[in-house]
Motif scaffolding. Structure first.
Motif, mmCIF file in Angstrom:
data_model
loop_
_atom_site.group_PDB
_atom_site.id
_atom_site.type_symbol
_atom_site.label_atom_id
_atom_site.label_comp_id
_atom_site.label_asym_id
_atom_site.label_seq_id
_atom_site.Cartn_x
_atom_site.Cartn_y
_atom_site.Cartn_z
ATOM 1 N N VAL B 58 0.844 -1.199 0.000
ATOM 2 C CA VAL B 58 0.000 0.000 0.000
ATOM 3 C C VAL B 58 0.881 1.252 0.000
ATOM 4 N N MET B 59 1.955 1.205 0.785
ATOM 5 C CA MET B 59 2.843 2.369 0.879
ATOM 6 C C MET B 59 3.522 2.650 -0.463
ATOM 7 N N LEU B 60 4.017 1.580 -1.116
ATOM 8 C CA LEU B 60 4.741 1.768 -2.376
ATOM 9 C C LEU B 60 3.821 2.236 -3.505
ATOM 10 N N ALA B 61 2.504 2.049 -3.310
ATOM 11 C CA ALA B 61 1.544 2.484 -4.323
ATOM 12 C C ALA B 61 1.079 3.915 -4.076
ATOM 13 N N ALA B 62 1.707 4.592 -3.110
ATOM 14 C CA ALA B 62 1.241 5.922 -2.719
ATOM 15 C C ALA B 62 1.544 6.999 -3.759
ATOM 16 N N GLY B 63 2.413 6.674 -4.735
ATOM 17 C CA GLY B 63 2.725 7.657 -5.770
ATOM 18 C C GLY B 63 1.480 8.081 -6.540
ATOM 19 N N GLY B 64 0.530 7.158 -6.660
ATOM 20 C CA GLY B 64 -0.699 7.433 -7.397
ATOM 21 C C GLY B 64 -1.437 8.630 -6.834
ATOM 22 N N PHE B 65 -1.689 8.594 -5.538
ATOM 23 C CA PHE B 65 -2.475 9.704 -4.983
ATOM 24 C C PHE B 65 -1.617 10.957 -4.797
ATOM 25 N N THR B 66 -0.316 10.783 -4.527
ATOM 26 C CA THR B 66 0.562 11.945 -4.347
ATOM 27 C C THR B 66 0.625 12.760 -5.636
ATOM 28 N N GLN B 178 -3.913 5.299 4.251
ATOM 29 C CA GLN B 178 -2.461 5.299 4.473
ATOM 30 C C GLN B 178 -2.169 5.564 5.942
ATOM 31 N N SER B 179 -2.884 6.528 6.535
ATOM 32 C CA SER B 179 -2.650 6.822 7.951
ATOM 33 C C SER B 179 -3.244 5.726 8.834
ATOM 34 N N SER B 180 -4.366 5.150 8.405
ATOM 35 C CA SER B 180 -5.022 4.139 9.239
ATOM 36 C C SER B 180 -4.192 2.866 9.384
ATOM 37 N N PHE B 205 2.756 7.433 9.336
ATOM 38 C CA PHE B 205 2.435 6.577 8.190
ATOM 39 C C PHE B 205 2.029 7.420 6.984
ATOM 40 N N PHE B 206 1.293 8.497 7.237
ATOM 41 C CA PHE B 206 0.850 9.348 6.132
ATOM 42 C C PHE B 206 2.035 10.068 5.491
ATOM 43 N N LEU B 207 2.879 10.692 6.327
ATOM 44 C CA LEU B 207 4.032 11.425 5.791
ATOM 45 C C LEU B 207 4.992 10.489 5.062
ATOM 46 N N SER B 208 5.181 9.280 5.617
ATOM 47 C CA SER B 208 6.103 8.368 4.940
ATOM 48 C C SER B 208 5.500 7.868 3.636
ATOM 49 N N ALA B 209 4.172 7.761 3.579
ATOM 50 C CA ALA B 209 3.534 7.352 2.320
ATOM 51 C C ALA B 209 3.795 8.396 1.238
ATOM 52 N N ILE B 210 3.731 9.673 1.613
ATOM 53 C CA ILE B 210 4.001 10.726 0.629
ATOM 54 C C ILE B 210 5.467 10.676 0.193
ATOM 55 N N SER B 211 6.379 10.511 1.156
ATOM 56 C CA SER B 211 7.799 10.401 0.808
ATOM 57 C C SER B 211 8.011 9.261 -0.168
ATOM 58 N N VAL B 212 7.421 8.102 0.167
ATOM 59 C CA VAL B 212 7.595 6.925 -0.677
ATOM 60 C C VAL B 212 6.939 7.140 -2.036
ATOM 61 N N GLY B 213 5.802 7.827 -2.056
ATOM 62 C CA GLY B 213 5.142 8.140 -3.320
ATOM 63 C C GLY B 213 6.087 8.900 -4.244
ATOM 64 N N ALA B 309 16.529 7.971 -3.877
ATOM 65 C CA ALA B 309 15.170 7.440 -3.889
ATOM 66 C C ALA B 309 15.153 5.975 -3.464
ATOM 67 N N VAL B 310 16.107 5.194 -3.989
ATOM 68 C CA VAL B 310 16.146 3.767 -3.657
ATOM 69 C C VAL B 310 16.413 3.569 -2.164
ATOM 70 N N LEU B 311 17.365 4.341 -1.607
ATOM 71 C CA LEU B 311 17.659 4.230 -0.176
ATOM 72 C C LEU B 311 16.425 4.579 0.653
ATOM 73 N N CYS B 312 15.757 5.642 0.243
ATOM 74 C CA CYS B 312 14.556 6.091 0.936
ATOM 75 C C CYS B 312 13.492 4.984 0.926
ATOM 76 N N LEU B 313 13.314 4.340 -0.236
ATOM 77 C CA LEU B 313 12.343 3.244 -0.345
ATOM 78 C C LEU B 313 12.722 2.100 0.596
ATOM 79 N N LEU B 314 14.005 1.711 0.556
ATOM 80 C CA LEU B 314 14.460 0.621 1.431
ATOM 81 C C LEU B 314 14.247 0.991 2.897
ATOM 82 N N GLY B 315 14.504 2.251 3.223
ATOM 83 C CA GLY B 315 14.356 2.711 4.602
ATOM 84 C C GLY B 315 12.933 2.617 5.093
ATOM 85 N N PHE B 316 11.990 3.044 4.271
ATOM 86 C CA PHE B 316 10.596 2.995 4.723
ATOM 87 C C PHE B 316 10.024 1.577 4.681
ATOM 88 N N VAL B 317 10.563 0.737 3.792
ATOM 89 C CA VAL B 317 10.194 -0.681 3.846
ATOM 90 C C VAL B 317 10.660 -1.262 5.184
#
Lengths: 255, 395
Positions: B58-66, B178-180, B205-213, B309-317
């Motif tokens: 769900v987090m990695l799919a956050a780019g859609g709404f961002t 995302q926040s829930s 969770f919400f802020l990290s979803a935007i970062s990951v987006g 970007a890749v490091l950021c993704l790995l970090g939030f995973v």
């Protein structure tokens, strides 16, 4: 009137008849091997734990405001007015949020089955509804496990602690824990020795999620309006530009 | 010419191996149960499939709404050309999350139960509804791409006229669920380690979803330019990098304030099992990417952006896995590591994600026409005739 169970570890002789009666009541297998397992599982809803010469019972605490019932998306777990927290497998979809949320890690899962369900002590909800005692309380030869009205049991527990301050810990486990539980425990040795969590809050756990969830109905119209408003404002300039372009075109067409 | 061809066959082989192993693992899962196919237990009712497939999915799919929010609502037009790939990623992501959920649920055929058996006090209930509705919204947001491909201009016109409603609904639903996914854990104050249990979990969770987006969009565009031979939209990615700096900074400051007010800053410097995982997470997700992106030379280079970007993704995973697994290990008294079948099935969904993205990018108009880049394939005549149709339809 909400019912409850008071387990007094100082009166327990570790005969495990409660385990046996529980297995019979719930149609679970029971033999010497299972009796030796000092932990609860999908086929053992209650267990007597031993530590030196002390005993302790594990069973579902049947919380007054249970986390498991609060988190269940389909309402398969329910707190009944009489006290038992029941489970309806026909509703369950197997998300196991109840297991993750339970502060006592009580609900167990039938991991080996292709059609699994959650298993836990349901405080003999059928018997209780018929006005009977739980199977474990009925069979207990020493009165270590006692069934009755929760309020009356709490009074009795307080009296026992008050009258024998040197025997008991001054702590009735379940009186305040996570907002109170239908099952309460008395002991002479600390509860954490038997795996009971000691970092519990006195607040009912569902309040932690409810204080966020309850704001969503208010949040939706506000946030929706905000997004719509931003759209309206940011696209205003574009609309003007388009209208102007159209006007020009119309004039051009008329010419 | 031979080198990319070799690489293509290599990845094809990898994909095939993963799929065969995945199908075998699926057989074990559905015919022999969760016990045979996972290392889940009464101590760990949730493992890799919830921690990675669902939470990270769900987090990695956050780019859609961002990105739709940026382009459609905030009207930032220069991001327009990269919206479609992010919608495709999001739509695919959510479909895969739903598929993965079918593996994790004990009784997957009851997945429709929340529709009729409602418990509005359950966060899971809210997440279920949001994910269901948002997947529908994503299908509608994705539909113009398919309609365009088949030249269904009337349907396209209808969809476009109501699109703004779906866009707003999509952003709203995403913000909620995302926040829930963080709110899910608020009910475990005595189980989740203080590094991760915070009253601010939904906000994190919400802020990290935007970062990951944002990071995912940079990652995706870089990959597309590498494997589909597309021109890299570097100026756009540089802008995304700037936004990422701001969101990461906000996240980092909030994290610090949260730790300070809960009085656990000292735990960060005290060696423990949790501390090592927390440091790994915070270095990868915030500190290193932020440090990199603050250097103009790195922020402006394609490789620098990609690496950050890749490091950021790995970090939030890592963050999601820490919340779902590491953070509860001490409280339940045990360690969890996934079984090979769990890993294989997760790998299968990731591989499917890449493969379907590749196919969609090949056959559907995901990327905008590049000026002066591929006109050899699509003649200006074809483009012109396409442009002309709506005019006739409007007559």
């Amino acid at each position: 009137m909400s019912k409850g169970i008071l387990y007094d570890a100082t009166k327990c002789i570790g005969c495990r008849q409660c385990e046996q009666a529980c297995a019979t009541e719930n149609g679970l297998p029971y033999d010497d091997k299972i009796a030796a397992q000092e932990f609860t599982s999908a086929h053992k809803y209650t267990a007597i734990l031993t530590k030196d010469d002390k005993f302790m019972r594990r069973l579902c605490m049947n919380c007054d405001d249970p986390a498991c019932a609060s988190v269940c998306p389909v309402g398969a777990m329910k707190k009944t007015a009489l006290g038992p927290v029941t489970y309806d497998k026909s509703k369950c979809m197997g998300c196991r949020y109840c297991m993750a949320a339970c502060p006592f890690s009580v609900p167990k899962y039938e991991w080996e089955k292709a059609v699994p369900g959650v298993r836990k002590c349901i405080m003999c909800s059928k018997r209780v509804a018929e006005g009977k005692q739980t199977a474990c309380a009925e069979i207990c030869p020493t009165g270590a496990t006692k069934f009755g009205d929760r309020d009356a049991l709490l009074e009795e527990a307080k009296k026992r602690v008050h009258d024998n301050p040197n025997t008991y810990l001054h702590h009735i486990f379940g009186e305040e824990e996570v907002g109170g539980t239908s099952v309460m425990l008395l002991s002479s040795v600390p509860f954490h020795l038997f795996g009971y969590p000691t970092n519990l809050t006195d607040r009912a756990l569902p309040m932690y999620t409810y204080q966020v969830l309850s704001r969503i109905p208010d949040f939706v119209p506000l946030f929706g309006t905000m997004l719509g408003g931003i759209y309206w404002i940011t696209h205003r300039r574009q609309d003007v530009a388009e209208a102007e372009a159209k006007e020009k075109e119309a004039k051009g067409g008329a010419r | 010419m031979t080198v990319p061809r070799m690489r293509f066959t290599f990845w094809k082989a990898v994909f095939l191996v993963i799929m065969v192993a995945g199908i075998y693992s699926s057989y074990i899962r559905f015919f022999h149960g969760l016990g045979a196919s996972t290392n889940l237990s009464d101590q760990f009712p949730w493992g890799l499939w919830i921690g990675f497939d669902v939470m990270c999915g769900v987090m990695l799919a956050a780019g859609g709404f961002t990105l739709t929010a940026a382009v459609e609502i905030f009207n930032i037009k220069r991001f327009h050309s990269i919206v479609r790939p992010t919608i495709l990623t999001a739509f695919l992501g959510y479909l895969l999350v739903c598929a993965a959920l079918m593996y994790d649920l004990g009784l997957p055929w009851n997945i429709w139960h929340p529709l009729v058996m409602r418990n509005p006090h359950s966060v899971m209930f809210e997440v279920a509804y949001c994910v269901m509705l948002y997947t529908t919204v994503l299908a509608l947001e994705f539909s113009p791409i398919v309609l365009e491909h088949f030249h269904l201009h009337k349907a396209l016109k209808i969809i476009r006229s109501v699109m703004v409603v779906f866009v707003i609904l999509g952003v709203l639903l995403s913000t909620l669920h995302q926040s829930s996914l963080g709110t899910l854990y608020l009910i475990m104050p005595n189980k989740l380690h203080p590094f991760w249990y915070s009253p601010l979990l939904p906000v994190f969770f919400f802020l990290s979803a935007i970062s990951v987006g944002l990071a995912m969009t940079i990652f995706e565009s870089s990959m597309s330019s590498k494997y589909f031979g597309r021109e890299l939209e570097l100026p756009i990615l540089q802008d995304l990098g700037r936004v990422l700096v701001v969101v990461l900074a906000l996240y980092g400051i909030l994290k610090f304030e949260d730790f300070y007010h809960r009085g656990i800053l000292n735990l960060v410097f005290k060696s423990s099992y949790e501390q090592r995982f927390f440091l790994l997470e915070i270095l990868l997700s915030v500190l290193i990417p932020l440090g990199m992106l603050l250097v103009p030379k790195i922020r402006e280079s394609a490789q620098g952006l990609y690496l950050a970007a890749v490091l950021c993704l790995l970090g939030f995973v890592t963050n999601r896995l820490n919340v779902a697994i590491t953070g509860v290990e001490t409280a339940v008294g045990g360690r969890y590591a996934p079984k090979w079948t769990e890993v294989v099935i997760t790998a299968m969904f990731v591989a499917l994600g890449f493969a379907i993205f590749g196919l969609a990018a090949k056959y559907l108009p995901i990327f905008p026409e590049e000026k002066g880049h591929i006109p050899a394939l699509r003649s200006s005549e074809a483009v012109a005739s396409e442009m002309a149709v709506p005019v006739h339809a409007g007559d």
